[in-house]
Design a protein around this motif. Structure first.
Motif, PDB file in Angstrom:
ATOM      1  N   GLY A  13       0.861  -1.301  -0.093  1.00 34.65           N
ATOM      2  CA  GLY A  13      -0.107   0.095  -0.091  1.00 34.65           C
ATOM      3  C   GLY A  13       0.957   1.374  -0.037  1.00 34.65           C
ATOM      4  N   ILE A  14       0.258   2.583  -0.064  1.00 38.76           N
ATOM      5  CA  ILE A  14       0.946   3.678  -0.517  1.00 38.76           C
ATOM      6  C   ILE A  14       1.418   4.070   1.110  1.00 38.76           C
ATOM      7  CG2 ILE A  14      -1.134   5.031  -0.368  1.00 38.76           C
ATOM      8  CD1 ILE A  14       0.269   6.980  -2.312  1.00 38.76           C
ATOM      9  N   THR A  15       2.657   4.637   1.419  1.00 39.81           N
ATOM     10  CA  THR A  15       3.142   4.919   2.647  1.00 39.81           C
ATOM     11  C   THR A  15       2.811   6.535   3.115  1.00 39.81           C
ATOM     12  OG1 THR A  15       5.264   5.199   2.030  1.00 39.81           O
ATOM     13  CG2 THR A  15       4.935   3.054   2.542  1.00 39.81           C
ATOM     14  N   THR A  16       3.044   6.826   3.930  1.00 38.09           N
ATOM     15  CA  THR A  16       2.549   8.372   4.520  1.00 38.09           C
ATOM     16  C   THR A  16       3.673   8.965   3.818  1.00 38.09           C
ATOM     17  OG1 THR A  16       2.062   7.602   6.596  1.00 38.09           O
ATOM     18  CG2 THR A  16       2.836   9.759   6.510  1.00 38.09           C
ATOM     19  N   PRO A  17       5.000   9.048   3.666  1.00 29.97           N
ATOM     20  CA  PRO A  17       5.811   9.824   2.872  1.00 29.97           C
ATOM     21  C   PRO A  17       5.418   9.903   1.489  1.00 29.97           C
ATOM     22  CG  PRO A  17       7.317   8.248   4.136  1.00 29.97           C
ATOM     23  CD  PRO A  17       5.754   7.889   4.407  1.00 29.97           C
ATOM     24  N   GLU A  18       4.862   8.537   0.891  1.00 28.13           N
ATOM     25  CA  GLU A  18       4.443   8.766  -0.788  1.00 28.13           C
ATOM     26  C   GLU A  18       2.964   9.748  -0.583  1.00 28.13           C
ATOM     27  OE1 GLU A  18       4.064   4.866  -1.097  1.00 28.13           O
ATOM     28  OE2 GLU A  18       5.976   4.543  -2.088  1.00 28.13           O
ATOM     29  N   VAL A  19       2.106   9.559   0.313  1.00 29.89           N
ATOM     30  CA  VAL A  19       0.967  10.521   0.254  1.00 29.89           C
ATOM     31  C   VAL A  19       1.786  11.933   0.405  1.00 29.89           C
ATOM     32  CG1 VAL A  19      -0.982  11.069   1.611  1.00 29.89           C
ATOM     33  CG2 VAL A  19      -0.417   8.719   1.303  1.00 29.89           C
ATOM     34  N   LEU A  20       2.587  12.169   1.273  1.00 28.88           N
ATOM     35  CA  LEU A  20       2.897  13.625   1.354  1.00 28.88           C
ATOM     36  C   LEU A  20       3.591  14.033   0.178  1.00 28.88           C
ATOM     37  CD1 LEU A  20       4.490  13.411   4.979  1.00 28.88           C
ATOM     38  CD2 LEU A  20       2.180  14.188   4.333  1.00 28.88           C
ATOM     39  N   VAL A  21       4.385  13.081  -0.437  1.00 26.17           N
ATOM     40  CA  VAL A  21       5.084  13.741  -1.596  1.00 26.17           C
ATOM     41  C   VAL A  21       3.794  14.097  -2.738  1.00 26.17           C
ATOM     42  CG1 VAL A  21       6.308  13.176  -3.443  1.00 26.17           C
ATOM     43  CG2 VAL A  21       6.928  12.728  -1.331  1.00 26.17           C
ATOM     44  N   LEU A  22       3.092  13.098  -2.844  1.00 31.39           N
ATOM     45  CA  LEU A  22       1.726  13.271  -3.795  1.00 31.39           C
ATOM     46  C   LEU A  22       1.109  14.446  -3.426  1.00 31.39           C
ATOM     47  CD1 LEU A  22       0.662  11.594  -6.316  1.00 31.39           C
ATOM     48  CD2 LEU A  22      -0.642  10.675  -4.635  1.00 31.39           C
ATOM     49  N   ALA A  24       1.959  17.157  -1.807  1.00 26.82           N
ATOM     50  CA  ALA A  24       2.750  18.531  -2.039  1.00 26.82           C
ATOM     51  C   ALA A  24       2.829  18.717  -3.502  1.00 26.82           C
ATOM     52  CB  ALA A  24       4.136  18.217  -1.521  1.00 26.82           C
ATOM     53  N   GLY A  25       2.899  17.589  -4.368  1.00 26.52           N
ATOM     54  CA  GLY A  25       2.903  18.096  -5.965  1.00 26.52           C
ATOM     55  C   GLY A  25       1.608  18.468  -6.450  1.00 26.52           C
ATOM     56  N   ILE A  26       0.602  17.915  -5.975  1.00 29.90           N
ATOM     57  CA  ILE A  26      -0.879  18.251  -6.214  1.00 29.90           C
ATOM     58  C   ILE A  26      -1.061  19.705  -5.944  1.00 29.90           C
ATOM     59  CG2 ILE A  26      -3.386  17.968  -5.982  1.00 29.90           C
ATOM     60  CD1 ILE A  26      -2.736  15.109  -5.888  1.00 29.90           C
ATOM     61  N   ALA A  27      -0.453  20.227  -4.603  1.00 31.75           N
ATOM     62  CA  ALA A  27      -0.828  21.483  -4.125  1.00 31.75           C
ATOM     63  C   ALA A  27       0.180  22.457  -4.955  1.00 31.75           C
ATOM     64  CB  ALA A  27      -0.212  21.566  -2.711  1.00 31.75           C
ATOM     65  N   LEU A  28       1.328  21.999  -5.393  1.00 27.75           N
ATOM     66  CA  LEU A  28       2.220  23.067  -6.188  1.00 27.75           C
ATOM     67  C   LEU A  28       1.735  23.240  -7.684  1.00 27.75           C
ATOM     68  CD1 LEU A  28       4.878  24.523  -6.634  1.00 27.75           C
ATOM     69  CD2 LEU A  28       5.822  22.284  -7.293  1.00 27.75           C
ATOM     70  N   LEU A  29       0.958  22.033  -8.063  1.00 29.66           N
ATOM     71  CA  LEU A  29       0.480  22.226  -9.339  1.00 29.66           C
ATOM     72  C   LEU A  29      -0.964  23.151  -9.301  1.00 29.66           C
ATOM     73  CD1 LEU A  29       0.413  18.638 -10.721  1.00 29.66           C
ATOM     74  CD2 LEU A  29       1.543  20.674 -11.764  1.00 29.66           C
ATOM     75  N   SER A  30      -1.445  23.093  -8.198  1.00 29.38           N
ATOM     76  CA  SER A  30      -2.765  23.685  -8.211  1.00 29.38           C
ATOM     77  C   SER A  30      -2.219  25.495  -8.092  1.00 29.38           C
ATOM     78  CB  SER A  30      -3.511  23.551  -6.822  1.00 29.38           C
ATOM     79  OG  SER A  30      -3.991  22.247  -6.722  1.00 29.38           O
ATOM     80  N   VAL A  31      -0.981  25.733  -7.374  1.00 31.60           N
ATOM     81  CA  VAL A  31      -0.836  27.262  -7.251  1.00 31.60           C
ATOM     82  C   VAL A  31      -0.347  27.655  -8.467  1.00 31.60           C
ATOM     83  CG1 VAL A  31       0.972  28.565  -6.136  1.00 31.60           C
ATOM     84  CG2 VAL A  31      -0.148  26.616  -4.733  1.00 31.60           C
ATOM     85  N   LEU A  32       0.356  26.678  -9.220  1.00 27.30           N
ATOM     86  CA  LEU A  32       0.705  27.426 -10.561  1.00 27.30           C
ATOM     87  C   LEU A  32      -0.418  27.611 -11.549  1.00 27.30           C
ATOM     88  CD1 LEU A  32       3.987  24.834 -10.984  1.00 27.30           C
ATOM     89  CD2 LEU A  32       3.855  27.409 -10.560  1.00 27.30           C
ATOM     90  N   VAL A  33      -1.385  26.656 -11.324  1.00 35.51           N
ATOM     91  CA  VAL A  33      -2.628  26.691 -12.252  1.00 35.51           C
ATOM     92  C   VAL A  33      -3.229  28.235 -12.047  1.00 35.51           C
ATOM     93  CG1 VAL A  33      -4.691  25.725 -13.058  1.00 35.51           C
ATOM     94  CG2 VAL A  33      -2.750  24.339 -12.938  1.00 35.51           C
ATOM     95  N   VAL A  34      -3.401  28.353 -10.875  1.00 39.15           N
ATOM     96  CA  VAL A  34      -4.123  29.536 -10.420  1.00 39.15           C
ATOM     97  C   VAL A  34      -3.510  30.668 -10.630  1.00 39.15           C
ATOM     98  CG1 VAL A  34      -4.768  30.715  -8.151  1.00 39.15           C
ATOM     99  CG2 VAL A  34      -5.400  28.297  -8.316  1.00 39.15           C
ATOM    100  N   GLN A  35      -2.138  30.674 -10.446  1.00 39.27           N
ATOM    101  CA  GLN A  35      -1.159  31.914 -10.959  1.00 39.27           C
ATOM    102  C   GLN A  35      -1.211  32.170 -12.331  1.00 39.27           C
ATOM    103  OE1 GLN A  35       2.645  31.163  -8.959  1.00 39.27           O
ATOM    104  NE2 GLN A  35       2.205  32.083  -7.213  1.00 39.27           N
ATOM    105  N   THR A  36      -1.258  31.226 -13.065  1.00 42.55           N
ATOM    106  CA  THR A  36      -1.170  31.181 -14.671  1.00 42.55           C
ATOM    107  C   THR A  36      -2.521  31.740 -15.243  1.00 42.55           C
ATOM    108  OG1 THR A  36       0.200  29.492 -14.715  1.00 42.55           O
ATOM    109  CG2 THR A  36      -0.971  29.911 -16.670  1.00 42.55           C
ATOM    110  N   LEU A  37      -3.762  31.087 -14.440  1.00 42.83           N
ATOM    111  CA  LEU A  37      -5.185  31.699 -15.100  1.00 42.83           C
ATOM    112  C   LEU A  37      -5.700  33.149 -14.385  1.00 42.83           C
ATOM    113  CD1 LEU A  37      -6.876  28.230 -14.960  1.00 42.83           C
ATOM    114  CD2 LEU A  37      -5.957  29.608 -17.045  1.00 42.83           C
TER     115      LEU A  37
END
Length: 60
Positions: A13-22, A24-37
């Protein structure tokens, strides 16, 4: 890349560090999309607001 492929092939199963990395990646992408649009959305909002104000004589 091989670590990513190993992760995909893993049967555990997915572990806690993997969940945290995932997360964080989604949060970063969200910020970039909002800043772009944001400039385009702000411009569209201002245009619509000005047209409604001119049409009705009021912004409310």
């Amino acid at each position: 890349m091989s670590a990513f492929l190993k992760l995909l092939r893993g049967e555990k199963g997915i572990t806690t560090p993997e969940v945290l990395v995932l997360t964080a990646g989604i949060a970063l992408l969200s910020v970039l999309v909002v800043q772009t649009l944001l400039p385009a959305l702000t411009g569209a909002h201002t245009t619509v607001l000005n047209r409604v104000t001119n049409l009705t004589g009021s912004g409310f």
